[in-house]
Design an enzyme around this catalytic site. Structure first.
Site, mmCIF file in Angstrom:
data_model
loop_
_atom_site.group_PDB
_atom_site.id
_atom_site.type_symbol
_atom_site.label_atom_id
_atom_site.label_comp_id
_atom_site.label_asym_id
_atom_site.label_seq_id
_atom_site.Cartn_x
_atom_site.Cartn_y
_atom_site.Cartn_z
ATOM 1 N N ARG B 94 28.974 -6.311 29.796
ATOM 2 C CA ARG B 94 28.186 -6.110 31.013
ATOM 3 C C ARG B 94 26.911 -5.300 30.807
ATOM 4 O O ARG B 94 25.833 -5.711 31.244
ATOM 5 C CB ARG B 94 29.056 -5.465 32.110
ATOM 6 C CG ARG B 94 30.224 -6.353 32.557
ATOM 7 C CD ARG B 94 29.764 -7.746 32.831
ATOM 8 N NE ARG B 94 30.811 -8.658 33.258
ATOM 9 C CZ ARG B 94 30.893 -9.896 32.802
ATOM 10 N NH1 ARG B 94 30.027 -10.360 31.896
ATOM 11 N NH2 ARG B 94 31.828 -10.699 33.253
ATOM 12 N N ASP B 123 33.177 -5.716 37.680
ATOM 13 C CA ASP B 123 31.903 -6.153 37.106
ATOM 14 C C ASP B 123 30.706 -5.768 37.945
ATOM 15 O O ASP B 123 29.655 -5.403 37.420
ATOM 16 C CB ASP B 123 31.927 -7.670 36.878
ATOM 17 C CG ASP B 123 32.740 -8.007 35.647
ATOM 18 O OD1 ASP B 123 32.941 -7.114 34.791
ATOM 19 O OD2 ASP B 123 33.194 -9.156 35.531
ATOM 20 N N SER B 179 40.394 -17.713 37.547
ATOM 21 C CA SER B 179 39.003 -17.581 37.110
ATOM 22 C C SER B 179 38.985 -17.017 35.704
ATOM 23 O O SER B 179 39.937 -16.382 35.265
ATOM 24 C CB SER B 179 38.233 -16.668 38.069
ATOM 25 O OG SER B 179 38.578 -15.334 37.834
#
Lengths: 412, 412, 412, 412
Positions: B94, B123, B179
């Site tokens: 990230r 995130d 996901s």
């Protein structure tokens, strides 16, 4: 006239047999004590051997159940790992063994205890700190640290000669080119040809675990149930078989883990005495439990409690490794860890296969997991806008720091 | 008139395509930015798609090399693990992604950045803290936290309808019932059917690693060479093949690890936002490196330095997980950890087999291992008598504690 | 129709009086609640004022005894200090106040609570985290974070005008150019002219302590007796006067400490919200207790237990400062600290003089101090030769490290 | 023939004079070494005495400047305090003294070093660990741990007789009924009549500080300027006088602190050797610096960096106390702490009065204090609404915990 009575931790092997006879030579009455903590051993033969060598009394003590319940279980609760890898199988046995030795010494009125641990290792410390802690006035005879002894017995040959001279049965099979220590929790291998940290361990070293290469080609799936952070039941999911006493549970996990080659490590570790040593360990059941407990704990324990408990667990592992089980600080930490385990309860399903443990799923009546709250599909009792404020406030410090540093960072 | 320019972290998928169009609807000029951090992706197609949807400018940035060198390597040095299990593959990507996004925003004069991260996850925090840290005045548009957006797009169906209406290409293959997030370091899987922490992950979930059951029946043996705590070379011992740039090394470890099914975990973890979530991760190369680095570090680092460094590593992992890579404390800790790695140098041999990594041996010009000192056969520069004093002094506290407690303990 | 019932933490001052009226304007039924935690206050007048302003119900609650026993005592046990200096006098009052507020809200069937804390401070967090922890469904109205409110009341002038318009009695004495918060444990001063961290605090700021310059020219000598880490008796050695209930003990220590100017500090601290702020505190009794407890604790607690407990104390102080008294981790840590205090028992003599506390001596039936063991004149049960071994073994690592580094160090 | 050369740490007092002669008797060549670290001493007389007693060579070394710069300054940076109270004045001098002793031993080709420290204390460890770390092959002669020595010299009378017999000048003034150790940083007092932890220290004990009761009735106000965490200038605000070299600064702070009776403590501490001892210390300048550094550090250092650095400081203090200045871990920690001090810069104003140090104000070009951000009167770049989200998210865990525990908590 006798110099007094010694309780000798006796293994039945060449070293402690020689020590037995040597202690008698030195003028002591010798009581031998052999703890059954799950190692492979012919206890009857050892008994007879000790008697034939002149032991005044011989104690063979089955400590397996208390070893599991009072020593292994707290280590499981703590997720105790030394230096990120070692599950402490030898360390955890020492206070268990020495505690009984002290009980025997007190009961038999012995002022002395003795053991065959070397002068460079951790075990001497673990044994003796336990002894001093539980029997402060005790006197310890550690022949491998007494010049008259270790200068007399410089190599194995000297022991063999002494044995022959004093009618001590001499082992017929050649000694393995390493030393090992076995108990219910693990077998450790070190020294000899293993002292070169670069050379690979021989394939035939391991006694407790199969080689992963030879392990079954399909996994065994287990369900382990925990309460207050300790396993209370293990079930083989397919076979339906289950165990529910501490000793049975642990033994069964050893069996399954051993069959699949679980828990082998080859490490260099730091001894309390200040030197690095190379050790090879196999801890089949302990490794399974480590993974299972970690899983159920994270599932049921608050994040911040866990963080503090993790720190305590690291400290606990160091104390345990260094021999401080019976110390005020270790008692304190065990109490705190035990407290943290109150809600560590539930079932973990895992698969054991080719040297590895795979967590498959978990459930608990005390879980802090909230499926609705975390769901990507439903909102639950959660307002995403709150996260904006949360982030902004967390950024206050970072923005200040950046501003005061000038803009140079953005150029990186 | 435009409300200003937004740099949108664009994935090419349905969500961020809708966000792109929605931002335009809201009156912004949109620049899309797609980082290549090693995920499988048709970058050209994504570029064209963004352009066709009206992006003012499209950036496709290959960050793989800097991702490995500047982000993964420090994590390897730190032995960074979150909550004892998670190797932080998403977390570490990230700040790398957001850093470039900020660079683009500054360079393009954009006051806004935007992303498609949800309002419940980590995130969003990791992206935004990086943005605020590097560009304190930036304004962030997080549509999944804006009521007008998330109330309009309650389910996937709403997005599909919006896409169709606005000429956004709609995915033809059905979405997996979970996901995932992929990069060079790992793939993570969560939500959907994985939200039930008890249900097992489907066998066909994993994309980066083979199932251990289908993995080769013989191991690959690698030698990894470290300098200053980072790998500088990996060699396949049998094949002689070797790699020596960071990206090549890491990719090769992924290949070998992936082939043998290394690095799969199924965990429940604690999000920064305060909830528990279930995640499944596969980190093949990272897992191999974790084991190898741990080994060479313990071999070359002083025990007490290691202990302090271990504590710093735990803190580093928390910062990384929580999104504080660009923070004064994380910079400080990285500096300290880097310092600790000066002598972490040498070669580790290991075998990769059926989901597991086995350390086989190690050597180093900077090792603190002293074979003579530790040997059971030679004395070295060591007097065993010293151990007696060492133990006696360590026992002072324990004996005092016992004496003052009275004799009750011995009765246990 | 009413929007519902709010329990408002009411101080009787201008701000919360305006909030009371504003809440009514907004359509709520308002119950006011004023906690007596030892601050100087005309509680009757406050009651009448609240009633006259339309409070549906008025609660004035004397929490002083529980404040001392349930909140201050655990902080004393923990030696709780934030950032090495601040004794947490404000922090520790907040959960005590909010707990009763929640009890009233539940008992009165109120869905809302409200307070007058600002949007930049720590207190809002401390209040609200307590509320959410004890009453998860509660709704909180924090007017200073509601744009309609804070945009309407930008300065004190706006509040004054509103007050005049709504018949709220307006303070006749001018406001001090700083704000303060008082309770039994301390008074804090901040903001206004104190916001400049360089400027000295005015001499007439302090209300709880005399200036050390004006304090008596001879000390008062006290003896404080502890059991399980909390004071059970304080005696003025010369006067023979003594106190033995928690509230009396603490009030008496405030009196003595206040007379001698004890416990004044001027610090810059880090708020949870991420900014630095300057605060001036006077904590007379708490400062005396801090020193006395530290002394008796070190006297009676094992060194290593103390080390672990010290770390827990630091964490406890952070939790307390940040508002996490009612959190799983704080409950856990309080339990552990409480456990550590079992043997913290005995008497400390100290002198209080001109702003300072001097420990004079201590005694305890549970001391781990062994006068014979430590004596320079008698040997006790101690063999000095043991120290040689202890040192040699501790040096093993250091010598290894030096040898492997080469001889360059000796040239320094 | 000589057994070899010994470098003896010589104080000029009765003990080390006897040791000097005894070492000669035992067949060694003796070089004496006396470090000037700021204690009151007639160094010339000591030199002559050593020569007259047969020292082969006599070294008198002025280490004061390096003591301040290389040992005290890092301790100031670390805010080093042992067990929350002791500023480590003795501990910090030991590695400084022993380092030069080792340099002399190497330079003179001596294989031995010797000292007069007792066998129960910390100093023997601090001296010897330094020696072993810097000169691994050195041999140490610690007479107070050698039975032939300590059994011969059981009490002071034996030393006196020996002295008379060997022409060693005997002290004419009676020995104080305690022992003391003095250097630039502090004087410590222990043993003798101080061994009873209950009895108060005599009023005439202190040599470095005035009694607060006799101290001036008006304060001295100082401004201390720091750069990289160490003082670079101290100014007497009223008198305008200033000092700007390390030794001058520290000496001046001693003078001012001493005049006002600053830095006296009476504590029980835990020795490394495992026993508790009572010590009385006076550390005037060090106490002033401790407070000043703490203040400027908190003013300029990020909160989270500070938190980590605080933990490192606690570890540093333990290492220092235990004698591990020259160890890999202490070098590592010093490096980390030094790094943390890069921005610790600015001026602190403080007042010194009647035994106490009061911080009055501070300023810094590198402050992280943002007056506008923290102000109650202006908003600054801060949105109070963000705090709501921040609190709500922080409450997620707490609310979950409460819900899952049921409602029982609210009844407390």
């Amino acid at each position: 006239m006798s110099k007094g009575t010694v309780v000798l931790a006796y293994s039945g092997g060449l070293d402690t047999s020689c020590i037995l006879v040597w202690l008698k030579e030195e003028g002591y009455d010798v009581i031998t004590y052999l703890a059954n903590i799950g190692q492979e051993e012919d206890f009857d033969a050892a008994k007879k051997k000790a008697e034939s060598l002149g032991a005044k009394k011989v104690f063979i003590e089955d400590l397996r159940a208390e070893f599991v319940e009072e020593f292994i279980w707290p280590s499981v609760q703590a997720n105790a790992v030394y230096e990120d890898r070692y599950l402490l199988g030898t360390s955890v046995a020492r206070p268990c063994i020495a505690r009984r030795q002290i009980q025997i010494a007190r009961q038999e009125g012995a002022q002395y205890v003795s053991h065959g641990a070397t002068g460079k290792g951790n075990d001497q410390i673990r044994f003796e700190l336990t002894c001093y802690a539980l029997y402060p006035e005790v006197k310890i005879i550690a022949p491998w640290r007494i010049p008259e002894f270790y200068n007399r017995f410089v190599g194995r040959k000297d022991l063999m000669e002494y044995a022959e001279k004093h009618g001590i049965p001499v082992p017929v099979t050649p000694k393995a080119p390493w030393s090992m220590d076995a108990n219910l929790m693990h077998i450790s291998y070190e020294s000899g040809i293993l002292e070169n940290p670069k050379s690979h361990a021989p394939a035939d070293l391991y006694l407790m675990t199969k080689s992963p290469e030879d392990a079954p080609n399909s996994p065994d799936v287990l369900e382990i149930e925990f309460k207050k952070g300790v396993p209370i039941k293990v079930t083989h999911v397919k076979e339906g078989k289950s165990k529910d006493t501490p000793l049975d549970i642990f033994s069964y996990l050893n069996e399954i883990g051993g069959r699949h080659g679980v828990g082998r490590i080859d490490i260099v570790e730091n001894r309390f005495i200040g030197m690095k040593s190379r050790g090879i360990y196999e801890t089949p059941g302990g490794t399974i439990l480590y993974h299972a407990h970690l899983d159920i704990e994270t599932f049921t324990m608050d994040r911040e409690v866990r963080r503090i408990k993790q720190g305590l667990g690291v400290k606990f592992a160091e104390m345990l490794y260094n021999g401080f089980w019976y110390s005020p600080e270790c008692e304190f930490v065990r109490h705190c860890i035990d407290k943290s385990q109150e809600s560590v309860e539930g079932k973990v399903q895992l698969s054991v296969f080719k040297g590895q443990v795979y967590i498959l799923g978990r459930e608990s009546p005390k879980s802090l997991y909230n499926e609705e709250l975390v769901s990507m599909d439903v909102q639950g009792d959660y307002d995403p806008c709150d996260a904006s404020g949360f982030i902004k406030i967390n950024a206050v410090r970072l923005r200040e720091h950046h501003r005061l540093q000038g803009e140079h960072r953005s150029k990186h």
